[in-house]
Design an enzyme around this catalytic site. Structure first.
Site, short mmCIF file in Angstrom:
data_model
loop_
_atom_site.label_atom_id
_atom_site.label_comp_id
_atom_site.label_asym_id
_atom_site.label_seq_id
_atom_site.Cartn_x
_atom_site.Cartn_y
_atom_site.Cartn_z
N HIS A 91 1.09 -0.74 -0.13
CA HIS A 91 0.70 0.28 -0.32
C HIS A 91 1.12 1.61 0.08
CE1 HIS A 91 1.17 -0.85 4.14
NE2 HIS A 91 0.39 0.70 4.36
N HIS A 93 1.24 4.29 2.45
CA HIS A 93 2.01 4.55 3.13
C HIS A 93 3.15 4.76 2.65
CE1 HIS A 93 -1.52 4.07 6.41
NE2 HIS A 93 -1.36 5.50 5.68
N ASP A 95 6.18 5.06 4.63
CA ASP A 95 6.75 3.56 5.14
C ASP A 95 7.25 1.99 4.35
OD1 ASP A 95 3.85 3.67 6.30
OD2 ASP A 95 5.31 1.95 7.36
N HIS A 96 5.77 2.13 3.46
CA HIS A 96 6.26 1.22 2.62
C HIS A 96 7.47 1.31 1.67
CE1 HIS A 96 3.67 -1.86 5.69
NE2 HIS A 96 3.85 -0.08 6.32
N HIS A 189 -6.77 -1.30 6.75
CA HIS A 189 -6.14 -0.51 6.56
C HIS A 189 -6.70 1.04 6.43
CE1 HIS A 189 -2.39 0.40 8.25
NE2 HIS A 189 -1.94 0.91 7.35
N ASP A 212 -0.24 -4.25 6.13
CA ASP A 212 -0.43 -3.55 6.99
C ASP A 212 -2.10 -3.66 7.31
OD1 ASP A 212 1.74 -2.27 7.70
OD2 ASP A 212 0.71 -0.06 7.51
N HIS A 287 7.62 -5.30 11.44
CA HIS A 287 6.47 -3.43 11.29
C HIS A 287 5.65 -3.62 12.69
CE1 HIS A 287 3.67 -0.90 10.44
NE2 HIS A 287 4.32 -0.97 9.02
ZN LIG Z 1 3.31 0.91 7.78
ZN LIG Z 2 0.21 1.70 6.75
#
Ligand SMILES: [Zn+2]
Ligand SMILES: [Zn+2]
Length: 327
Positions: A91, A93, A95-96, A189, A212, A287
């Site tokens: 996805h 976000h 942080d990915h 999510h 996530d 995570h």
């Molecule tokens: Zn994340």
């Molecule tokens: Zn996420």
């Protein structure tokens, strides 16, 4: 006589090259399947790199997500980045995917000689094209400086491969090569859409990457009998405590974030229940939220609440944890 520093430098370089060659040979051996938890953090500040999991299956190097710090960690772990086959995003976000530009660029510099496919649900073109625009000058300087034989311009940028997936049903196969398949299934999510987890299969072995997500019936179905479930996890009480501390300190925005994020991740208890119901053979945590490292906290926040429900093997991920699924 040569200066001592020259001898030492040469020896150091030779040793490092030998370690790299052995690591690549071991991980890329045909018939084997190994997961490497490259980055086990999320958006909360920590020493851990953000989300990134490498999977070596039947000689193929596949990467799942590439959060901040992923490229550096891959190099520190001596993973053969120049031989990266494909990247899969869960996805959007940051942080990915924050380190995707570096993964694309460094894999090219280190010898990748194919256009790197970046698989993802709708929206992946926007991410990949954005990095291409940001790195256009970087690519051109490298080719101008080292020449097209060393830095072939045709392989510099990546190629977005968008796929559709079933929002509430079966996993959809998105990749197949030499006996290795990757399928995507819906993750939950909210408000993040689209969002998927992945199922990787090779020679009868099944690895599930939750992405996530909240616990879902889909994740449970996919995980049934899996050899390895690599899952997102949140210690709800600890995040609640961080919220309370921020409320006391009048950091209202941070307090609200700590309240909001508890509604779209899976708790340690729920993950333990899901892993037990699905009878997964091994559960690996990534995570981690909060991203604690001390054994006492790791055991108290994650291991014990999970073990209260699930009696299988639990691996609390650290950056670099290697899990051999088939040797
Ligand atoms: Zn994340
Ligand atoms: Zn996420």
């Amino acid at each position: 006589m040569k200066a001592l520093w020259r001898i030492l430098t040469a020896r150091m370089i030779r040793r490092r090259q030998a370690v790299r060659a052995t690591t690549a040979k071991t991980l890329l051996r045909t018939g084997t399947t190994t997961a490497v938890l490259v980055g086990t953090g999320g958006p909360m500040p920590s020493q851990r790199a953000q989300s990134c999991t490498a999977l070596f299956a039947n000689g193929q190097f596949l990467l799942f997500d590439a959060g901040d710090g992923a490229a550096r960690r891959i190099e520190a772990l001596d993973l053969p980045l120049g031989q990266l086959r494909a990247v899969f995003l869960t996805h959007y976000h940051a942080d990915h995917f924050a380190d995707l530009g570096e993964i694309i660029d460094r894999s090219w510099i280190l010898g990748r000689r194919h256009r790197l496919p970046i698989y993802g649900p709708e929206g992946v073109e926007q991410i990949v094209n954005g990095f291409r625009a940001a790195y256009e000058r970087e690519y051109s300087y490298r080719t101008a400086h080292h020449g097209p034989a060393v830095m072939p311009p045709e392989w510099s940028a990546a190629q977005a491969v968008a796929f559709d997936y079933d929002k509430d049903g079966e996993a959809t196969q998105v990749y197949a090569a030499d006996g290795v398949t990757v399928s995507a299934f819906a993750a939950q999510h909210p408000p993040v859409e689209p969002n998927v987890g992945y199922r990787i299969e090779h020679a009868g072995k099944v690895i599930i990457l939750s992405g996530d997500t909240l616990p879902t019936a889909g994740l449970l179905e996919q995980s049934r009998g899996a050899d390895l479930l690599i899952a997102d996890v949140m210690a709800m009480d600890a995040v609640r405590q961080i919220q309370a501390a921020n409320e006391a300190g009048r950091n209202d925005a941070t307090a609200q974030i700590m309240r909001d994020i508890r509604d779209y991740h899976i708790s340690a208890e729920a993950l333990g229940t899901l892993a037990a119901l699905a009878q997964v053979k091994c559960l690996a945590l990534t995570h981690l939220a909060p991203p604690v490292d001390q054994t006492l906290l790791v055991n108290g926040l994650f291991k014990r609440p999970i073990a209260a429900h699930y009696s299988g093997k639990i691996v609390v991920g650290r950056d670099g944890t290697r899990i051999v699924v088939a040797r």
